[in-house]
Scaffold this motif. Sequence first.
Motif, short mmCIF file in Angstrom:
data_model
loop_
_atom_site.label_atom_id
_atom_site.label_comp_id
_atom_site.label_asym_id
_atom_site.label_seq_id
_atom_site.Cartn_x
_atom_site.Cartn_y
_atom_site.Cartn_z
N THR A 84 -16.86 -0.30 3.47
CA THR A 84 -16.54 1.30 3.43
C THR A 84 -16.77 1.96 1.77
OG1 THR A 84 -14.42 1.20 3.15
CG2 THR A 84 -15.38 1.25 5.36
N VAL A 86 -15.75 4.98 -1.10
CA VAL A 86 -15.21 6.26 -1.34
C VAL A 86 -15.99 6.66 -2.76
CG1 VAL A 86 -13.30 7.34 -2.01
CG2 VAL A 86 -13.05 5.44 -0.27
N GLU A 162 -11.07 3.91 11.45
CA GLU A 162 -10.83 5.15 10.86
C GLU A 162 -9.56 5.33 10.35
OE1 GLU A 162 -14.07 5.15 13.76
OE2 GLU A 162 -12.15 4.46 13.85
N TYR A 165 -9.48 3.76 7.13
CA TYR A 165 -10.25 4.28 5.93
C TYR A 165 -9.28 5.36 5.50
CZ TYR A 165 -14.08 6.77 3.44
OH TYR A 165 -14.77 7.29 2.74
N GLU A 166 -8.56 5.97 6.20
CA GLU A 166 -7.72 6.86 5.81
C GLU A 166 -6.55 6.43 4.59
OE1 GLU A 166 -5.67 8.94 8.85
OE2 GLU A 166 -7.56 9.58 9.99
N LEU A 169 -8.49 5.81 1.38
CA LEU A 169 -8.80 6.98 0.64
C LEU A 169 -7.52 7.31 -0.06
CD1 LEU A 169 -11.17 9.25 0.28
CD2 LEU A 169 -10.00 10.52 2.21
N THR A 203 -13.96 11.73 -2.98
CA THR A 203 -14.67 12.35 -1.64
C THR A 203 -14.57 11.16 -0.60
OG1 THR A 203 -15.97 14.02 -3.07
CG2 THR A 203 -16.53 13.60 -0.84
N GLU A 204 -14.47 11.65 0.72
CA GLU A 204 -14.73 10.50 1.53
C GLU A 204 -16.24 10.28 2.02
OE1 GLU A 204 -13.61 11.29 5.61
OE2 GLU A 204 -12.30 13.26 4.87
#
Length: 391
Positions: A84, A86, A162, A165-166, A169, A203-204
């Motif tokens: 992933t 960022v 998900e 990933y939060e 971030l 920014t994601e």
Amino acid sequence: MTTSETIKMTSSVTNKTQTVISTSTKTSISTSASFVTTPKTTVSARCQNGGTYDGIKCICPEMYQGSICETIVDRAPPVKTVDTSVKVELKINNKQLDENLMNNQSDEYKEFEKEFKVLMKDTYADLDGYKDVEIVELKSGSIIVDHLVIVEVEYKEDMTIEKEYENILQQVTVTVNTVKESFQNCTEDGSGFCFDPDYGDVTEIEIPNTDYCDKTIDPDFRDFFTQIVTAEGLTCLSHCDTLSMKYVNCSGGRCVIQKKEGPQCFCPRTDLYMYTGSRCTGKILKAGLYGGIGAAIGVLVIIVATVGFLLFKSKKTTNWDTDNDNNKWYEDSEEEWDVNHGITNLGSQGEYIEDGSSGSSQSNKEKFRPRLENVDTTVKVKIQRPEVTFV
């Protein structure tokens, strides 16, 4: 002719005979040795689904199995992680953007990139799964570095990608704020990096497509596979796999995914058993079934024969009795009817007297035989209507 001449002639004939025999033998051997050989059929042309023949067997691709790669495996190789990203922007106040830095092939750019990555590696050292930093663009305004922080996320059964990933971030945001505060003391010679504390953006980025089945499963089979996260990672399970939510239980049979058709059960020992269900249910021993059917047919035949015989016998007896009754009065018999049976013949030998006694003392009873052939059936009988007299 002398004896010696006879021997020579015999010898000559014998030699010719041997020559003929020898020639015949050679011809026979030559004929028997000349046969047509047909090329052997190999499985090379039969390898399916991208399989290749190595001279002995089919070498199947990763997702296929079987002697000719005819069936797809029930489970795709698991994937443990996914990358992933960022997006982050940082402003460097102690450096200026020039033409050399704008060319990503220049030595100055490569040196800048190397120095920046080393610094970011130390900066994100505490970030779980950190892999690298990729510079996307350098912008003017001193130098604004637009870059991606690449983080490897592990698939977990108890947490979605998900949600992970939060968390990443949030960690990147905290780290960027720390960097801006830590590198404020800029050197006059322009060495190192002095970040602007008032400039920074996190920014994601959309998580990459995690539909593993779309990437690994042939479209002809894809509808019969389900994506699932196991302890081994993300994988694709066919409907023949016991862990699939749409598992097809073949009740001891072998489940195989057929192209464009889906799961199909191949039941065991079909030479001995037959199955009433499509999933190998309702197992019946063929020998017992055939024996039972034969016995049932035999019993049915016996019952039908018995009932038919009884009905035939009953009908024959009834017809016999009816025929006897119908012919009883028309028998050509020599027997004579006696008046004692209730028929009295009053002849001319005596006349009735009013009191009912006969005028003759001799009995008027006699035997007689009816002669129906003498009856004139054309004679009309007139019967006078009776008259009622009141006294």
